[in-house]
Scaffold this motif. Structure first.
Motif, PDB file in Angstrom:
ATOM      1  N   GLY A 168       0.855  -1.186   0.000  1.00 41.50           N
ATOM      2  CA  GLY A 168       0.000   0.000   0.000  1.00 41.50           C
ATOM      3  C   GLY A 168       0.888   1.232   0.000  1.00 41.50           C
ATOM      4  N   ASN A 169       0.751   2.071   1.000  1.00 43.19           N
ATOM      5  CA  ASN A 169       1.620   3.240   1.091  1.00 43.19           C
ATOM      6  C   ASN A 169       2.777   3.026   2.064  1.00 43.19           C
ATOM      7  OD1 ASN A 169       0.247   3.299   3.494  1.00 43.19           O
ATOM      8  ND2 ASN A 169      -0.315   5.448   3.385  1.00 43.19           N
ATOM      9  N   ARG A 170       2.892   1.832   2.590  1.00 38.40           N
ATOM     10  CA  ARG A 170       3.955   1.497   3.554  1.00 38.40           C
ATOM     11  C   ARG A 170       5.180   0.970   2.816  1.00 38.40           C
ATOM     12  NH1 ARG A 170       3.258  -2.503   8.730  1.00 38.40           N
ATOM     13  NH2 ARG A 170       5.236  -1.975   9.665  1.00 38.40           N
ATOM     14  N   ILE A 171       6.335   1.527   3.148  1.00 40.62           N
ATOM     15  CA  ILE A 171       7.589   1.134   2.514  1.00 40.62           C
ATOM     16  C   ILE A 171       8.328   0.155   3.416  1.00 40.62           C
ATOM     17  CG2 ILE A 171       9.841   1.953   1.727  1.00 40.62           C
ATOM     18  CD1 ILE A 171       8.470   4.671   1.193  1.00 40.62           C
ATOM     19  N   GLN A 172       8.791  -0.944   2.832  1.00 38.64           N
ATOM     20  CA  GLN A 172       9.628  -1.921   3.525  1.00 38.64           C
ATOM     21  C   GLN A 172      10.925  -2.057   2.742  1.00 38.64           C
ATOM     22  OE1 GLN A 172       8.657  -4.335   6.352  1.00 38.64           O
ATOM     23  NE2 GLN A 172       7.624  -2.388   6.662  1.00 38.64           N
ATOM     24  N   ILE A 173      12.028  -2.153   3.459  1.00 36.21           N
ATOM     25  CA  ILE A 173      13.340  -2.280   2.826  1.00 36.21           C
ATOM     26  C   ILE A 173      13.879  -3.674   3.102  1.00 36.21           C
ATOM     27  CG2 ILE A 173      15.715  -1.432   2.864  1.00 36.21           C
ATOM     28  CD1 ILE A 173      14.550   1.328   3.496  1.00 36.21           C
ATOM     29  N   LYS A 174      14.250  -4.374   2.027  1.00 37.78           N
ATOM     30  CA  LYS A 174      14.853  -5.700   2.173  1.00 37.78           C
ATOM     31  C   LYS A 174      16.279  -5.491   2.689  1.00 37.78           C
ATOM     32  CE  LYS A 174      12.275  -7.679  -1.664  1.00 37.78           C
ATOM     33  NZ  LYS A 174      12.407  -8.282  -3.012  1.00 37.78           N
ATOM     34  N   ARG A 175      16.497  -5.883   3.923  1.00 36.29           N
ATOM     35  CA  ARG A 175      17.741  -5.584   4.629  1.00 36.29           C
ATOM     36  C   ARG A 175      18.986  -6.074   3.897  1.00 36.29           C
ATOM     37  NH1 ARG A 175      20.785  -8.550   7.729  1.00 36.29           N
ATOM     38  NH2 ARG A 175      19.209 -10.145   7.921  1.00 36.29           N
ATOM     39  N   ARG A 176      19.048  -7.331   3.545  1.00 36.89           N
ATOM     40  CA  ARG A 176      20.265  -7.885   2.926  1.00 36.89           C
ATOM     41  C   ARG A 176      20.543  -7.274   1.549  1.00 36.89           C
ATOM     42  NH1 ARG A 176      19.840 -14.156   4.695  1.00 36.89           N
ATOM     43  NH2 ARG A 176      20.539 -13.844   6.823  1.00 36.89           N
ATOM     44  N   GLN A 177      19.497  -7.066   0.765  1.00 35.05           N
ATOM     45  CA  GLN A 177      19.705  -6.472  -0.559  1.00 35.05           C
ATOM     46  C   GLN A 177      20.157  -5.028  -0.438  1.00 35.05           C
ATOM     47  OE1 GLN A 177      16.431  -7.117  -3.215  1.00 35.05           O
ATOM     48  NE2 GLN A 177      16.639  -9.343  -3.107  1.00 35.05           N
ATOM     49  N   PHE A 178      19.613  -4.292   0.540  1.00 44.10           N
ATOM     50  CA  PHE A 178      20.030  -2.907   0.726  1.00 44.10           C
ATOM     51  C   PHE A 178      21.457  -2.854   1.271  1.00 44.10           C
ATOM     52  CE2 PHE A 178      19.836   1.378   2.711  1.00 44.10           C
ATOM     53  CZ  PHE A 178      19.561   2.083   1.556  1.00 44.10           C
ATOM     54  N   GLU A 179      21.852  -3.836   2.092  1.00 42.32           N
ATOM     55  CA  GLU A 179      23.236  -3.905   2.575  1.00 42.32           C
ATOM     56  C   GLU A 179      24.206  -4.022   1.395  1.00 42.32           C
ATOM     57  OE1 GLU A 179      23.340  -7.244   5.256  1.00 42.32           O
ATOM     58  OE2 GLU A 179      22.663  -6.031   6.956  1.00 42.32           O
ATOM     59  N   LYS A 180      23.844  -4.816   0.397  1.00 45.39           N
ATOM     60  CA  LYS A 180      24.692  -4.968  -0.786  1.00 45.39           C
ATOM     61  C   LYS A 180      24.824  -3.654  -1.547  1.00 45.39           C
ATOM     62  CE  LYS A 180      23.687  -9.874  -1.321  1.00 45.39           C
ATOM     63  NZ  LYS A 180      23.012 -10.898  -2.098  1.00 45.39           N
ATOM     64  N   VAL A 181      23.726  -2.901  -1.629  1.00 47.30           N
ATOM     65  CA  VAL A 181      23.758  -1.592  -2.295  1.00 47.30           C
ATOM     66  C   VAL A 181      24.683  -0.657  -1.529  1.00 47.30           C
ATOM     67  CG1 VAL A 181      22.377   0.439  -2.880  1.00 47.30           C
ATOM     68  CG2 VAL A 181      21.476  -1.845  -3.318  1.00 47.30           C
ATOM     69  N   ILE A 182      24.529  -0.617  -0.224  1.00 46.80           N
ATOM     70  CA  ILE A 182      25.346   0.258   0.627  1.00 46.80           C
ATOM     71  C   ILE A 182      26.827  -0.105   0.489  1.00 46.80           C
ATOM     72  CG2 ILE A 182      25.863   0.887   3.018  1.00 46.80           C
ATOM     73  CD1 ILE A 182      23.326   2.173   2.010  1.00 46.80           C
ATOM     74  N   ASP A 183      27.131  -1.398   0.407  1.00 43.75           N
ATOM     75  CA  ASP A 183      28.521  -1.851   0.285  1.00 43.75           C
ATOM     76  C   ASP A 183      29.203  -1.314  -0.970  1.00 43.75           C
ATOM     77  OD1 ASP A 183      28.459  -3.216   2.676  1.00 43.75           O
ATOM     78  OD2 ASP A 183      28.075  -5.173   1.759  1.00 43.75           O
ATOM     79  N   THR A 184      28.439  -1.034  -2.015  1.00 43.68           N
ATOM     80  CA  THR A 184      29.038  -0.573  -3.280  1.00 43.68           C
ATOM     81  C   THR A 184      29.196   0.952  -3.334  1.00 43.68           C
ATOM     82  OG1 THR A 184      26.901  -0.401  -4.413  1.00 43.68           O
ATOM     83  CG2 THR A 184      28.040  -2.537  -4.518  1.00 43.68           C
ATOM     84  N   LEU A 185      28.632   1.672  -2.368  1.00 43.33           N
ATOM     85  CA  LEU A 185      28.636   3.133  -2.413  1.00 43.33           C
ATOM     86  C   LEU A 185      29.757   3.739  -1.563  1.00 43.33           C
ATOM     87  CD1 LEU A 185      24.820   3.791  -1.971  1.00 43.33           C
ATOM     88  CD2 LEU A 185      26.107   3.750  -4.090  1.00 43.33           C
ATOM     89  N   ASP A 186      30.251   4.878  -2.018  1.00 43.61           N
ATOM     90  CA  ASP A 186      31.184   5.662  -1.228  1.00 43.61           C
ATOM     91  C   ASP A 186      30.465   6.829  -0.563  1.00 43.61           C
ATOM     92  OD1 ASP A 186      33.407   4.110  -1.941  1.00 43.61           O
ATOM     93  OD2 ASP A 186      33.722   5.274  -3.767  1.00 43.61           O
ATOM     94  N   VAL A 187      29.428   7.318  -1.216  1.00 41.70           N
ATOM     95  CA  VAL A 187      28.638   8.452  -0.707  1.00 41.70           C
ATOM     96  C   VAL A 187      27.174   8.150  -0.948  1.00 41.70           C
ATOM     97  CG1 VAL A 187      28.147  10.914  -1.005  1.00 41.70           C
ATOM     98  CG2 VAL A 187      30.479  10.086  -1.290  1.00 41.70           C
ATOM     99  N   ILE A 188      26.343   8.504   0.013  1.00 40.20           N
ATOM    100  CA  ILE A 188      24.903   8.282  -0.167  1.00 40.20           C
ATOM    101  C   ILE A 188      24.168   9.604  -0.084  1.00 40.20           C
ATOM    102  CG2 ILE A 188      24.364   7.798   2.219  1.00 40.20           C
ATOM    103  CD1 ILE A 188      22.463   5.608   1.057  1.00 40.20           C
TER     104      ILE A 188
END
Length: 67
Positions: A47-67
């Motif tokens: 619906g209007n509620r956002i959920q973040i898949k923890r492990r997949q978002f961890e992988k995204v964060i691992d590839t970034l230098d700046v967010i």
């Protein structure tokens, strides 16, 4: 019935508030990322509620230098 507690680091999905605390990123920044990337594989909308898949978002964060 007693409520079951699952630690944040074991949960499959996180709310914006939980993810902000876990990843040390502001809630507004996470909401903006979700709005800018509506088809991201780390994002679930209920619906209007956002959920973040923890492990997949961890992988995204691992590839970034700046967010």
């Amino acid at each position: 019935m007693a409520e079951i507690y699952i630690p944040v680091y074991e949960q499959y999905t996180l709310t914006i508030k939980e993810a902000a605390c876990y990843f040390r990123i502001g809630e507004n920044k996470l909401r903006r990322l979700a709005e800018e990337n509506p088809d991201a594989p780390w994002l679930i909308r209920n619906g209007n509620r956002i959920q973040i898949k923890r492990r997949q978002f961890e992988k995204v964060i691992d590839t970034l230098d700046v967010i």
